[in-house]
Design a protein around this motif. Structure first.
Motif, PDB file in Angstrom:
ATOM      1  N   GLN A  85      -3.685 -25.139  18.639  1.00  0.00           N
ATOM      2  CA  GLN A  85      -3.965 -23.874  18.245  1.00  0.00           C
ATOM      3  C   GLN A  85      -5.099 -22.832  18.145  1.00  0.00           C
ATOM      4  O   GLN A  85      -6.236 -23.573  18.065  1.00  0.00           O
ATOM      5  N   GLY A  86      -5.057 -22.052  19.294  1.00  0.00           N
ATOM      6  CA  GLY A  86      -6.158 -21.346  19.596  1.00  0.00           C
ATOM      7  C   GLY A  86      -6.722 -20.284  18.309  1.00  0.00           C
ATOM      8  O   GLY A  86      -6.157 -20.486  17.326  1.00  0.00           O
ATOM      9  N   PRO A  87      -7.950 -19.991  18.375  1.00  0.00           N
ATOM     10  CA  PRO A  87      -8.612 -19.396  17.298  1.00  0.00           C
ATOM     11  C   PRO A  87      -7.687 -18.055  16.873  1.00  0.00           C
ATOM     12  O   PRO A  87      -7.200 -17.333  17.821  1.00  0.00           O
ATOM     13  N   GLN A  88      -7.770 -17.440  15.787  1.00  0.00           N
ATOM     14  CA  GLN A  88      -7.034 -16.247  15.252  1.00  0.00           C
ATOM     15  C   GLN A  88      -7.852 -15.127  16.049  1.00  0.00           C
ATOM     16  O   GLN A  88      -8.799 -15.082  15.745  1.00  0.00           O
ATOM     17  N   GLY A  89      -7.031 -14.196  16.437  1.00  0.00           N
ATOM     18  CA  GLY A  89      -7.646 -12.876  17.002  1.00  0.00           C
ATOM     19  C   GLY A  89      -7.885 -11.959  15.805  1.00  0.00           C
ATOM     20  O   GLY A  89      -7.841 -12.071  14.700  1.00  0.00           O
ATOM     21  N   PRO A  90      -8.741 -10.911  16.373  1.00  0.00           N
ATOM     22  CA  PRO A  90      -9.202  -9.959  15.182  1.00  0.00           C
ATOM     23  C   PRO A  90      -8.223  -9.226  14.366  1.00  0.00           C
ATOM     24  O   PRO A  90      -7.197  -8.956  15.055  1.00  0.00           O
ATOM     25  N   GLN A  91      -8.417  -9.015  13.225  1.00  0.00           N
ATOM     26  CA  GLN A  91      -7.215  -8.145  12.588  1.00  0.00           C
ATOM     27  C   GLN A  91      -7.052  -6.723  12.982  1.00  0.00           C
ATOM     28  O   GLN A  91      -8.259  -6.100  13.182  1.00  0.00           O
ATOM     29  N   GLY A  92      -5.985  -6.253  13.473  1.00  0.00           N
ATOM     30  CA  GLY A  92      -5.759  -4.913  13.700  1.00  0.00           C
ATOM     31  C   GLY A  92      -5.662  -3.925  12.634  1.00  0.00           C
ATOM     32  O   GLY A  92      -5.547  -4.272  11.660  1.00  0.00           O
ATOM     33  N   PRO A  93      -5.702  -2.585  12.877  1.00  0.00           N
ATOM     34  CA  PRO A  93      -5.638  -1.758  11.970  1.00  0.00           C
ATOM     35  C   PRO A  93      -4.135  -1.717  11.714  1.00  0.00           C
ATOM     36  O   PRO A  93      -3.381  -1.633  12.199  1.00  0.00           O
ATOM     37  N   ALA A  94      -4.054  -1.500  10.056  1.00  0.00           N
ATOM     38  CA  ALA A  94      -2.754  -1.443   9.579  1.00  0.00           C
ATOM     39  C   ALA A  94      -2.304   0.218   9.584  1.00  0.00           C
ATOM     40  O   ALA A  94      -3.122   0.873   8.859  1.00  0.00           O
ATOM     41  N   GLY A  95      -1.027   0.403   9.636  1.00  0.00           N
ATOM     42  CA  GLY A  95      -0.613   1.785   9.293  1.00  0.00           C
ATOM     43  C   GLY A  95      -1.239   2.785  10.050  1.00  0.00           C
ATOM     44  O   GLY A  95      -1.403   3.609   9.792  1.00  0.00           O
ATOM     45  N   VAL A  96      -1.436   2.543  11.488  1.00  0.00           N
ATOM     46  CA  VAL A  96      -2.017   3.274  12.256  1.00  0.00           C
ATOM     47  C   VAL A  96      -1.145   4.729  12.446  1.00  0.00           C
ATOM     48  O   VAL A  96      -0.052   4.277  12.926  1.00  0.00           O
ATOM     49  N   SER A  97      -1.653   5.858  12.465  1.00  0.00           N
ATOM     50  CA  SER A  97      -0.658   7.079  12.767  1.00  0.00           C
ATOM     51  C   SER A  97       0.626   7.147  12.062  1.00  0.00           C
ATOM     52  O   SER A  97       1.593   7.349  12.637  1.00  0.00           O
ATOM     53  N   ARG A  98       0.380   7.119  10.863  1.00  0.00           N
ATOM     54  CA  ARG A  98       1.581   7.520   9.789  1.00  0.00           C
ATOM     55  C   ARG A  98       1.869   9.065  10.056  1.00  0.00           C
ATOM     56  O   ARG A  98       0.633   9.699  10.309  1.00  0.00           O
ATOM     57  N   TRP A  99       2.911   9.709  10.175  1.00  0.00           N
ATOM     58  CA  TRP A  99       2.986  10.695  10.523  1.00  0.00           C
ATOM     59  C   TRP A  99       4.117  11.427   9.851  1.00  0.00           C
ATOM     60  O   TRP A  99       4.946  10.823   9.025  1.00  0.00           O
ATOM     61  N   ALA A 100       4.023  12.938   9.709  1.00  0.00           N
ATOM     62  CA  ALA A 100       5.405  13.828   9.070  1.00  0.00           C
ATOM     63  C   ALA A 100       5.493  14.909   9.802  1.00  0.00           C
ATOM     64  O   ALA A 100       4.502  15.532  10.267  1.00  0.00           O
ATOM     65  N   LEU A 101       6.747  15.415   9.739  1.00  0.00           N
ATOM     66  CA  LEU A 101       7.072  16.596  10.282  1.00  0.00           C
ATOM     67  C   LEU A 101       7.548  17.567   9.435  1.00  0.00           C
ATOM     68  O   LEU A 101       8.602  17.396   8.572  1.00  0.00           O
ATOM     69  N   ILE A 109      10.923  17.003   7.244  1.00  0.00           N
ATOM     70  CA  ILE A 109      12.265  16.893   7.596  1.00  0.00           C
ATOM     71  C   ILE A 109      12.244  15.515   8.469  1.00  0.00           C
ATOM     72  O   ILE A 109      13.384  14.915   8.801  1.00  0.00           O
ATOM     73  N   SER A 110      11.212  14.740   8.659  1.00  0.00           N
ATOM     74  CA  SER A 110      11.183  13.472   9.231  1.00  0.00           C
ATOM     75  C   SER A 110       9.747  12.976   9.204  1.00  0.00           C
ATOM     76  O   SER A 110       8.867  13.893   8.892  1.00  0.00           O
ATOM     77  N   GLN A 111       9.830  11.637   8.820  1.00  0.00           N
ATOM     78  CA  GLN A 111       8.354  11.222   8.778  1.00  0.00           C
ATOM     79  C   GLN A 111       8.525   9.431   8.948  1.00  0.00           C
ATOM     80  O   GLN A 111       9.502   8.947   8.972  1.00  0.00           O
ATOM     81  N   SER A 112       7.270   8.883   8.956  1.00  0.00           N
ATOM     82  CA  SER A 112       7.137   7.498   9.184  1.00  0.00           C
ATOM     83  C   SER A 112       7.231   6.827   7.901  1.00  0.00           C
ATOM     84  O   SER A 112       7.526   5.521   7.776  1.00  0.00           O
ATOM     85  N   GLY A 113       7.035   7.367   6.777  1.00  0.00           N
ATOM     86  CA  GLY A 113       7.185   6.916   5.620  1.00  0.00           C
ATOM     87  C   GLY A 113       5.665   7.114   4.613  1.00  0.00           C
ATOM     88  O   GLY A 113       4.611   7.398   5.261  1.00  0.00           O
TER      89      GLY A 113
END
Length: 250
Positions: A85-101, A109-113
């Motif tokens: 198994q290779g080395p673990q990659g860097p942790q990516g950002p979580a929840g990037v670009s949550r949005w709501a309309l 009326i619409s959203q990612s949560g």
């Protein structure tokens, strides 16, 4: 016992005779070998194993193309052994670009949560001293949204969303081609957004003065507040780390 004549007893085979007889025997032996040469049918299945074959004695020209393959060959080579198994990659950002309309009434009326509207375009209690103009409309141009998390380590973006099927100023032009300042409110306008609960932005409605809330202020192109019937819909986007969500409070 009858003896051979002395002339025969003293006669020995010559060297030439011996050579001739030897050659004859070799010739007869070669013919006999060819007659008993081992054929493929003379070898039992499985009789010749890898252990009986000397290493490096069989070349590629001795083997028919495609004859060396797994018994269950299906066209693909078998998988090789599992590599480390290779080395673990860097942790990516979580929840990037949550949005709501948010629509022109201030409702999502619409959203990612994770978003909820606490209050939209509110009329607040008048807190001005008696005899001075009322400040009840001080938050009337704004929408206050609970992002469901502490926004201290996030970015916030808001943008006007066009609505060219709604005639916002009653001029019967919704294609964005009317001439004049703020003559196309269906396409144009200003918008500002900020996190609440900071020394920079005070959020007046009850329950909004904390870092879980954001305030969005859609405006006309000249900066004036929008009124009922002229509200603009918009998108709001929260970027960055969203690993610390909390339960959204309406």
């Amino acid at each position: 016992m009858k003896l051979l004549p002395s002339r025969l007893r003293d006669r020995r085979p010559s060297a030439a005779l011996l050579v001739s007889v030897s050659a004859l025997l070799v010739a007869l032996g070669g013919t006999s070998y060819a007659a008993v040469k081992i054929q493929t049918s003379d070898i039992a299945n499985g009789a010749v194993t890898s252990a009986k074959i000397k290493n490096e004695t069989i070349g590629s020209n001795d083997v028919r193309d495609g004859s060396l393959r797994p018994r269950d060959f299906s066209g693909n080579l078998p998988a090789g052994p599992q590599g480390p198994q290779g080395p673990q990659g860097p942790q990516g950002p979580a929840g990037v670009s949550r949005w709501a309309l948010v629509d022109s009434s201030g409702a999502i009326i619409s959203q990612s949560g994770g978003f909820s509207v606490t209050t939209a375009y509110p009329t607040l209690a008048n807190t001005s001293p008696e005899g001075t103009p009322s400040n009840a409309l001080r938050a009337n141009g704004n929408v206050y949204i609970n992002a469901g998390e502490d926004l201290s380590n996030n970015g916030i973006i808001a943008t006007i969303a066009l609505q060219n099927t709604v005639d916002l100023n009653g001029d019967a032009i919704t294609n964005g081609r009317a001439m004049g300042a703020d003559a196309n409110p269906e396409f144009s306008g200003e918008i500002a957004v900020s996190q609440c609960g900071t020394p920079i932005t005070a959020c007046a409605p009850a329950g909004t003065g904390n870092t879980n809330h954001l305030v969005v202020s859609p405006r006309n192109s000249d900066g004036s507040p929008t009124a009922d019937g002229q509200r603009k819909r918009f998108y709001v986007i929260v970027t960055g780390d969203s690993t610390d969500p909390v339960t959204a409070t309406p």
